[in-house]
Design an enzyme around this catalytic site. Structure first.
Site, short mmCIF file in Angstrom:
data_model
loop_
_atom_site.label_atom_id
_atom_site.label_comp_id
_atom_site.label_asym_id
_atom_site.label_seq_id
_atom_site.Cartn_x
_atom_site.Cartn_y
_atom_site.Cartn_z
N GLU A 1 0.83 -1.20 0.00
CA GLU A 1 0.00 0.00 0.00
C GLU A 1 0.87 1.26 0.00
O GLU A 1 0.57 2.24 -0.68
CB GLU A 1 -0.93 0.03 1.23
N CYS B 1 -2.40 -3.03 7.49
CA CYS B 1 -1.96 -2.85 8.87
C CYS B 1 -2.36 -1.45 9.35
O CYS B 1 -2.86 -0.62 8.58
CB CYS B 1 -0.45 -3.03 8.97
N CYS C 1 -0.42 1.39 7.35
CA CYS C 1 -0.91 1.56 5.98
C CYS C 1 -2.31 2.16 5.97
O CYS C 1 -2.62 3.01 5.14
CB CYS C 1 -0.88 0.24 5.22
#
Length: 162
Positions: free
Chosen positions: A73, A99, A102
């Protein structure tokens, strides 16, 4: 039954293909940024450009996370930044649930929808942030029947030539 895959599957398959370029042996992740029905950027997880990759020299682990790899990302957003393209209003197709770090970057960049394939370590705080920002969240599953529709073998040459 249509012989074509739907748009969400189409973009998720592109994220899967992008993940195949990943250099983290622990988990290969791919991300595709889409705006107005068009791909505007993509990324996979790997080391900083010009530095050794995890699949070459091993993971660099700290607190249970590899710090050598830049996430898919993040790389997709950086690709847009390098080309001067705004992410505002785009959506992302990513092979694995983002996560915390991100997700924060995606939300700050103005991503309006997060499409993910696999639920990799979903986090309560991530869910809270997504709800607070009113960002759509959708799991896009890719089925065996979708892969059959792609008929990838029809594009493959034998090792002996044609």
């Amino acid at each position: 039954m249509s012989e074509r895959i739907d748009w969400p599957t189409y973009f998720m398959v592109q994220a899967i293909m992008t993940a195949s370029r990943g250099t983290c042996p622990r988990l290969r992740v791919g991300a595709v940024l889409v705006k107005d029905g068009r791909v505007i950027g993509s990324g996979f997880n790997g080391s900083v450009v010009g530095t050794p990759h995890c699949d070459e020299v091993g993971d660099l682990m700290r607190d249970g996370h590899c710090i050598r790899a830049v996430h898919a990302e993040q790389n997709a957003l950086m690709q847009l930044a390098k080309m001067g393209i705004m992410a505002e209003g785009a959506e992302i197709y990513v092979t694995d649930f983002p996560c915390v770090y991100c997700t924060k970057l995606l939300l700050q960049a103005g991503i309006k929808k997060i499409n993910y394939l696999r639920s990799y370590r979903p986090d309560d705080f991530v869910m809270e942030l997504i709800q607070q920002k009113n960002v759509d969240l959708q799991q896009v599953l890719v089925h065996e029947s979708d892969m059959q529709k792609l008929n990838l073998t029809s594009y493959v040459l034998s090792d002996e030539g044609e």
